[in-house]
Design an enzyme around this catalytic site. Structure first.
Site, PDB file in Angstrom:
ATOM      1  N   PRO A   9       0.792  -1.227   0.000  1.00  0.00           N
ATOM      2  CA  PRO A   9       0.000   0.000   0.000  1.00  0.00           C
ATOM      3  C   PRO A   9       0.828   1.283   0.000  1.00  0.00           C
ATOM      4  O   PRO A   9       1.839   1.380   0.688  1.00  0.00           O
ATOM      5  CB  PRO A   9      -0.831  -0.103   1.283  1.00  0.00           C
ATOM      6  CG  PRO A   9      -0.189  -1.149   2.105  1.00  0.00           C
ATOM      7  CD  PRO A   9       0.499  -2.074   1.156  1.00  0.00           C
ATOM      8  N   ASN A  10       0.338   2.210  -0.781  1.00  0.00           N
ATOM      9  CA  ASN A  10       0.848   3.580  -0.898  1.00  0.00           C
ATOM     10  C   ASN A  10       2.167   3.695  -1.664  1.00  0.00           C
ATOM     11  O   ASN A  10       2.606   4.807  -1.946  1.00  0.00           O
ATOM     12  CB  ASN A  10       0.981   4.248   0.486  1.00  0.00           C
ATOM     13  CG  ASN A  10      -0.361   4.369   1.165  1.00  0.00           C
ATOM     14  OD1 ASN A  10      -1.307   4.884   0.576  1.00  0.00           O
ATOM     15  ND2 ASN A  10      -0.484   3.859   2.381  1.00  0.00           N
ATOM     16  N   ARG A  17       5.215  12.084  -3.346  1.00  0.00           N
ATOM     17  CA  ARG A  17       5.004  12.642  -2.003  1.00  0.00           C
ATOM     18  C   ARG A  17       6.171  12.213  -1.119  1.00  0.00           C
ATOM     19  O   ARG A  17       6.834  11.211  -1.395  1.00  0.00           O
ATOM     20  CB  ARG A  17       3.728  12.060  -1.371  1.00  0.00           C
ATOM     21  CG  ARG A  17       2.448  12.355  -2.113  1.00  0.00           C
ATOM     22  CD  ARG A  17       1.725  13.552  -1.471  1.00  0.00           C
ATOM     23  NE  ARG A  17       0.345  13.648  -1.920  1.00  0.00           N
ATOM     24  CZ  ARG A  17      -0.036  14.024  -3.137  1.00  0.00           C
ATOM     25  NH1 ARG A  17       0.864  14.310  -4.044  1.00  0.00           N
ATOM     26  NH2 ARG A  17      -1.308  14.099  -3.455  1.00  0.00           N
ATOM     27  N   TYR A  22      11.278   8.950   1.065  1.00  0.00           N
ATOM     28  CA  TYR A  22      11.232   7.858   0.084  1.00  0.00           C
ATOM     29  C   TYR A  22      11.906   8.184  -1.257  1.00  0.00           C
ATOM     30  O   TYR A  22      11.904   7.354  -2.154  1.00  0.00           O
ATOM     31  CB  TYR A  22       9.775   7.450  -0.151  1.00  0.00           C
ATOM     32  CG  TYR A  22       9.086   6.934   1.103  1.00  0.00           C
ATOM     33  CD1 TYR A  22       9.521   5.752   1.705  1.00  0.00           C
ATOM     34  CD2 TYR A  22       8.031   7.629   1.694  1.00  0.00           C
ATOM     35  CE1 TYR A  22       8.915   5.287   2.857  1.00  0.00           C
ATOM     36  CE2 TYR A  22       7.407   7.154   2.844  1.00  0.00           C
ATOM     37  CZ  TYR A  22       7.861   5.986   3.418  1.00  0.00           C
ATOM     38  OH  TYR A  22       7.260   5.522   4.559  1.00  0.00           O
ATOM     39  N   ASN A  73       8.139  -5.457  -0.926  1.00  0.00           N
ATOM     40  CA  ASN A  73       8.053  -4.352   0.026  1.00  0.00           C
ATOM     41  C   ASN A  73       6.583  -4.302   0.437  1.00  0.00           C
ATOM     42  O   ASN A  73       5.743  -3.776  -0.297  1.00  0.00           O
ATOM     43  CB  ASN A  73       8.486  -3.026  -0.608  1.00  0.00           C
ATOM     44  CG  ASN A  73       8.456  -1.896   0.436  1.00  0.00           C
ATOM     45  OD1 ASN A  73       7.853  -2.036   1.502  1.00  0.00           O
ATOM     46  ND2 ASN A  73       9.096  -0.787   0.123  1.00  0.00           N
ATOM     47  N   ALA A  76       2.956  -0.777   4.735  1.00  0.00           N
ATOM     48  CA  ALA A  76       2.436  -0.823   6.106  1.00  0.00           C
ATOM     49  C   ALA A  76       1.932  -2.207   6.503  1.00  0.00           C
ATOM     50  O   ALA A  76       1.842  -2.517   7.700  1.00  0.00           O
ATOM     51  CB  ALA A  76       1.321   0.206   6.259  1.00  0.00           C
ATOM     52  N   HIS A  79       3.739  -4.431   9.153  1.00  0.00           N
ATOM     53  CA  HIS A  79       3.561  -4.303  10.602  1.00  0.00           C
ATOM     54  C   HIS A  79       2.202  -4.808  11.079  1.00  0.00           C
ATOM     55  O   HIS A  79       1.907  -4.737  12.267  1.00  0.00           O
ATOM     56  CB  HIS A  79       3.748  -2.834  11.007  1.00  0.00           C
ATOM     57  CG  HIS A  79       4.881  -2.165  10.280  1.00  0.00           C
ATOM     58  ND1 HIS A  79       6.186  -2.578  10.414  1.00  0.00           N
ATOM     59  CD2 HIS A  79       4.911  -1.147   9.366  1.00  0.00           C
ATOM     60  CE1 HIS A  79       6.965  -1.833   9.639  1.00  0.00           C
ATOM     61  NE2 HIS A  79       6.207  -0.959   8.986  1.00  0.00           N
ATOM     62  N   ASP A  86       1.024 -15.696   6.449  1.00  0.00           N
ATOM     63  CA  ASP A  86       0.503 -17.054   6.265  1.00  0.00           C
ATOM     64  C   ASP A  86       0.529 -17.475   4.797  1.00  0.00           C
ATOM     65  O   ASP A  86       0.770 -18.646   4.488  1.00  0.00           O
ATOM     66  CB  ASP A  86      -0.920 -17.165   6.824  1.00  0.00           C
ATOM     67  CG  ASP A  86      -0.943 -17.213   8.351  1.00  0.00           C
ATOM     68  OD1 ASP A  86       0.135 -17.410   8.957  1.00  0.00           O
ATOM     69  OD2 ASP A  86      -2.025 -17.047   8.941  1.00  0.00           O
ATOM     70  N   GLU A  97      12.531  -9.490   1.835  1.00  0.00           N
ATOM     71  CA  GLU A  97      11.744  -8.317   2.264  1.00  0.00           C
ATOM     72  C   GLU A  97      12.624  -7.082   2.113  1.00  0.00           C
ATOM     73  O   GLU A  97      13.796  -7.110   2.494  1.00  0.00           O
ATOM     74  CB  GLU A  97      11.365  -8.526   3.736  1.00  0.00           C
ATOM     75  CG  GLU A  97      10.624  -7.362   4.371  1.00  0.00           C
ATOM     76  CD  GLU A  97      10.351  -7.612   5.868  1.00  0.00           C
ATOM     77  OE1 GLU A  97      10.597  -8.737   6.364  1.00  0.00           O
ATOM     78  OE2 GLU A  97       9.914  -6.650   6.526  1.00  0.00           O
ATOM     79  N   HIS A  99      12.767  -2.718   2.563  1.00  0.00           N
ATOM     80  CA  HIS A  99      12.213  -1.428   2.984  1.00  0.00           C
ATOM     81  C   HIS A  99      13.147  -0.327   2.527  1.00  0.00           C
ATOM     82  O   HIS A  99      14.363  -0.419   2.737  1.00  0.00           O
ATOM     83  CB  HIS A  99      12.030  -1.368   4.501  1.00  0.00           C
ATOM     84  CG  HIS A  99      11.056  -2.391   4.971  1.00  0.00           C
ATOM     85  ND1 HIS A  99       9.708  -2.270   4.746  1.00  0.00           N
ATOM     86  CD2 HIS A  99      11.242  -3.576   5.570  1.00  0.00           C
ATOM     87  CE1 HIS A  99       9.103  -3.351   5.216  1.00  0.00           C
ATOM     88  NE2 HIS A  99      10.013  -4.164   5.713  1.00  0.00           N
ATOM     89  N   SER A 101      13.152   2.850   3.612  1.00  0.00           N
ATOM     90  CA  SER A 101      13.619   3.621   4.777  1.00  0.00           C
ATOM     91  C   SER A 101      14.171   2.677   5.838  1.00  0.00           C
ATOM     92  O   SER A 101      13.901   1.468   5.820  1.00  0.00           O
ATOM     93  CB  SER A 101      12.457   4.443   5.349  1.00  0.00           C
ATOM     94  OG  SER A 101      11.432   3.585   5.822  1.00  0.00           O
ATOM     95  N   ARG A 106      12.757   4.793  12.853  1.00  0.00           N
ATOM     96  CA  ARG A 106      11.467   5.495  12.781  1.00  0.00           C
ATOM     97  C   ARG A 106      10.590   5.119  13.989  1.00  0.00           C
ATOM     98  O   ARG A 106      11.116   4.683  15.014  1.00  0.00           O
ATOM     99  CB  ARG A 106      10.797   5.181  11.430  1.00  0.00           C
ATOM    100  CG  ARG A 106      11.685   5.590  10.242  1.00  0.00           C
ATOM    101  CD  ARG A 106      11.021   5.327   8.910  1.00  0.00           C
ATOM    102  NE  ARG A 106       9.825   6.158   8.724  1.00  0.00           N
ATOM    103  CZ  ARG A 106       8.960   5.984   7.723  1.00  0.00           C
ATOM    104  NH1 ARG A 106       9.149   5.024   6.837  1.00  0.00           N
ATOM    105  NH2 ARG A 106       7.907   6.778   7.613  1.00  0.00           N
TER     106      ARG A 106
HETATM  107  O1  CA2 Z   1      10.467   2.000   4.067  1.00  0.00           O
HETATM  108  C1  CA2 Z   1       9.638   1.321   3.445  1.00  0.00           C
HETATM  109  O2  CA2 Z   1       9.847   0.866   2.330  1.00  0.00           O
HETATM  110  C2  CA2 Z   1       8.261   1.055   4.078  1.00  0.00           C
HETATM  111  O3  CA2 Z   1       7.894  -0.275   3.728  1.00  0.00           O
HETATM  112  C3  CA2 Z   1       7.323   2.058   3.451  1.00  0.00           C
HETATM  113  C4  CA2 Z   1       5.903   1.993   4.055  1.00  0.00           C
HETATM  114  C5  CA2 Z   1       5.955   2.057   5.574  1.00  0.00           C
HETATM  115  O4  CA2 Z   1       4.652   1.891   6.096  1.00  0.00           O
HETATM  116  C6  CA2 Z   1       6.882   1.022   6.161  1.00  0.00           C
HETATM  117  O5  CA2 Z   1       6.930   1.200   7.552  1.00  0.00           O
HETATM  118  C7  CA2 Z   1       8.282   1.164   5.589  1.00  0.00           C
HETATM  119  C8  CA2 Z   1       5.058   3.164   3.554  1.00  0.00           C
HETATM  120  C9  CA2 Z   1       4.987   3.280   2.067  1.00  0.00           C
HETATM  121  C10 CA2 Z   1       4.365   4.576   1.740  1.00  0.00           C
HETATM  122  O6  CA2 Z   1       4.974   5.058   0.567  1.00  0.00           O
HETATM  123  C11 CA2 Z   1       4.828   6.369   0.271  1.00  0.00           C
HETATM  124  C12 CA2 Z   1       5.600   6.850  -0.753  1.00  0.00           C
HETATM  125  C13 CA2 Z   1       5.526   8.167  -1.094  1.00  0.00           C
HETATM  126  C14 CA2 Z   1       4.655   9.001  -0.431  1.00  0.00           C
HETATM  127  C15 CA2 Z   1       3.872   8.509   0.589  1.00  0.00           C
HETATM  128  C16 CA2 Z   1       3.938   7.182   0.935  1.00  0.00           C
END
Ligand code: CA2
Length: 147
Positions: A9-10, A17, A22, A73, A76, A79, A86, A97, A99, A101, A106
């Protein structure tokens, strides 16, 4: 050998953004770079991004027929998702896996992953380069399993 890159997601917002966290590269750019790298290594790569947990679970289930490995990746869902854990356990497809960041630098809720203890490898905090490192690690893992 067919591998998959799954983004949760996202991550479709990459490059649009929060560039301070990121970066400014888009998901399309990442998918293109990884597809090129995979092809250089003689493997095919399917890419998918979804904001829906069940789509990711279904995709992993379908992968049992033809996927040798997954780079994921989970966003969210890292977590929160026992369901994705599963699915990966149930299909036994090796996965790395990644990430972008450093989740350990964080918020505390990002320090726990439902996937890390069953992953063959984890790449954290290397920025988008981590996708390339993760793909190379996955190819290495899958090749070692085949031997
Ligand atoms: O660091 C990562 O790759 C994460 O998987 C990114 C997730 C976050 O919930 C994890 O804790 C760490 C969030 C992805 C959201 O991606 C965005 C990218 C640009 C703008 C807003 C959100």
């Amino acid at each position: 050998m067919k591998l998959a890159l799954i983004n949760g997601p996202n991550l479709n917002l990459l490059g649009m953004r929060e560039p301070e966290t990121y970066g400014s590269t888009t998901l399309g750019d990442i998918e293109q770079t990884l597809t090129g790298l995979a092809n250089e290594k003689g493997v095919s790569l399917e890419t998918i991004q979804s904001n829906a947990e069940h789509v990711i679970v279904d995709y992993i289930h379908n992968g049992i027929t033809d996927l040798s490995g997954i780079l994921i990746n989970p966003g969210a869902f890292t977590h929160t998702s026992v369901a994705i854990r599963d699915a990966l356990l149930g299909t036994n497809i090796p996965f790395v896996e990644i990430h972008i960041s450093n989740v350990y630098a964080r918020e505390t809720f990002r320090h726990h992953s439902y996937l890390s203890d069953i992953a063959s490898g984890i790449i954290v905090g290397c920025g988008i380069k981590g996708y390339e490192y993760g793909l190379l690690a996955l190819i290495n893992t899958v090749n070692n399993i085949k031997k």
